[in-house]
Write a protein that holds these residues in place. Structure first.
Motif, PDB file in Angstrom:
ATOM      1  N   ALA A  35      14.242 -29.916   4.740  1.00 24.09           N
ATOM      2  CA  ALA A  35      15.391 -30.534   5.410  1.00 24.09           C
ATOM      3  C   ALA A  35      15.852 -31.809   4.712  1.00 24.09           C
ATOM      4  O   ALA A  35      16.992 -32.234   4.889  1.00 24.09           O
ATOM      5  CB  ALA A  35      15.039 -30.837   6.868  1.00 24.09           C
ATOM      6  N   ASP A  36      14.998 -32.406   3.911  1.00 21.91           N
ATOM      7  CA  ASP A  36      15.339 -33.648   3.217  1.00 21.91           C
ATOM      8  C   ASP A  36      16.418 -33.372   2.163  1.00 21.91           C
ATOM      9  O   ASP A  36      16.229 -32.544   1.279  1.00 21.91           O
ATOM     10  CB  ASP A  36      14.078 -34.205   2.547  1.00 21.91           C
ATOM     11  N   ALA A  42      18.106 -28.283   3.880  1.00 24.29           N
ATOM     12  CA  ALA A  42      18.386 -27.076   4.659  1.00 24.29           C
ATOM     13  C   ALA A  42      17.253 -26.769   5.628  1.00 24.29           C
ATOM     14  O   ALA A  42      16.121 -27.211   5.453  1.00 24.29           O
ATOM     15  CB  ALA A  42      18.581 -25.897   3.709  1.00 24.29           C
ATOM     16  N   ARG A  43      17.602 -25.987   6.651  1.00 21.52           N
ATOM     17  CA  ARG A  43      16.597 -25.451   7.575  1.00 21.52           C
ATOM     18  C   ARG A  43      16.126 -24.130   6.992  1.00 21.52           C
ATOM     19  O   ARG A  43      16.943 -23.270   6.652  1.00 21.52           O
ATOM     20  CB  ARG A  43      17.200 -25.226   8.958  1.00 21.52           C
ATOM     21  N   ILE A  44      14.825 -23.979   6.864  1.00 23.17           N
ATOM     22  CA  ILE A  44      14.276 -22.766   6.264  1.00 23.17           C
ATOM     23  C   ILE A  44      13.542 -21.930   7.304  1.00 23.17           C
ATOM     24  O   ILE A  44      13.168 -22.425   8.368  1.00 23.17           O
ATOM     25  CB  ILE A  44      13.304 -23.091   5.100  1.00 23.17           C
ATOM     26  N   ILE A  72      19.621 -22.588   5.577  1.00 20.22           N
ATOM     27  CA  ILE A  72      20.908 -22.897   6.188  1.00 20.22           C
ATOM     28  C   ILE A  72      21.094 -24.419   6.178  1.00 20.22           C
ATOM     29  O   ILE A  72      20.192 -25.162   6.549  1.00 20.22           O
ATOM     30  CB  ILE A  72      20.968 -22.381   7.643  1.00 20.22           C
ATOM     31  N   ALA A  73      22.268 -24.876   5.740  1.00 24.02           N
ATOM     32  CA  ALA A  73      22.568 -26.307   5.741  1.00 24.02           C
ATOM     33  C   ALA A  73      22.291 -26.876   7.129  1.00 24.02           C
ATOM     34  O   ALA A  73      22.473 -26.187   8.142  1.00 24.02           O
ATOM     35  CB  ALA A  73      24.033 -26.540   5.355  1.00 24.02           C
ATOM     36  N   THR A  74      21.845 -28.122   7.184  1.00 27.48           N
ATOM     37  CA  THR A  74      21.475 -28.718   8.472  1.00 27.48           C
ATOM     38  C   THR A  74      22.641 -28.757   9.456  1.00 27.48           C
ATOM     39  O   THR A  74      22.428 -28.774  10.655  1.00 27.48           O
ATOM     40  CB  THR A  74      20.887 -30.131   8.273  1.00 27.48           C
ATOM     41  N   SER A  81      21.046 -22.511  -1.696  1.00 26.74           N
ATOM     42  CA  SER A  81      20.021 -21.866  -2.531  1.00 26.74           C
ATOM     43  C   SER A  81      19.126 -22.925  -3.151  1.00 26.74           C
ATOM     44  O   SER A  81      19.574 -24.024  -3.479  1.00 26.74           O
ATOM     45  CB  SER A  81      20.670 -21.048  -3.643  1.00 26.74           C
ATOM     46  N   SER A  82      17.870 -22.546  -3.347  1.00 28.44           N
ATOM     47  CA  SER A  82      16.938 -23.445  -4.024  1.00 28.44           C
ATOM     48  C   SER A  82      17.205 -23.437  -5.522  1.00 28.44           C
ATOM     49  O   SER A  82      17.953 -22.602  -6.025  1.00 28.44           O
ATOM     50  CB  SER A  82      15.495 -23.018  -3.756  1.00 28.44           C
TER      51      SER A  82
END
Length: 139
Positions: A35-36, A42-44, A72-74, A81-82
């Protein structure tokens, strides 16, 4: 994420408490770092599996995690994507995991919730602290 042998020995007689702590700490570590915005932002999602034996058939508690290559973006607006080479930096994960796990393990010890037998009986003394030897994170 793997527990060092010293803590694995404590886990052997405190399975429910230590395995629960391992799952909660491992997942919180992954979700916090993901999330950082400095890392993924993002939320994984995570699927985690506990293995308590290593390939040498010795007690070796560790968690394997299956994580998508992004999240997903916060704000919920898009997929992020990573980086191609890795999802999250292992060193950063290790620092947070160790801090969270050891803090919570010390709290369990101080609350008298852990049982110690045999060679570990001396650890029942509340003045003793768990090992601070580094944890190894499975790649």
């Amino acid at each position: 994420m793997t527990l060092p042998a010293e803590i694995a020995a404590v886990a052997f007689t405190n399975k429910a408490l230590i395995y629960d702590l391992l799952f909660r700490t491992a997942s919180e570590t992954m979700m916090t770092i993901a999330a950082d915005p400095k890392h993924l932002g993002a939320r994984i999602g995570i699927t985690a599996v506990l293995h308590i034996w290593g390939s040498a058939m010795t007690h070796h508690p560790h968690v394997h995690m299956i994580v998508p290559g992004g999240g997903i973006a916060t704000d919920g607006s898009r997929w992020i994507s990573s980086r191609p080479a890795f999802l999250l930096p292992v060193r950063v994960l290790g620092v947070l995991f160790r801090r969270l796990f050891l803090t919570r393990l010390i709290a369990l010890h101080a609350a008298g919730k852990l049982a110690f037998f045999g060679k570990l009986e001396e650890l029942a003394d509340p003045r003793r602290r768990p090992s601070s030897r580094p944890f190894r994170l499975c790649a």
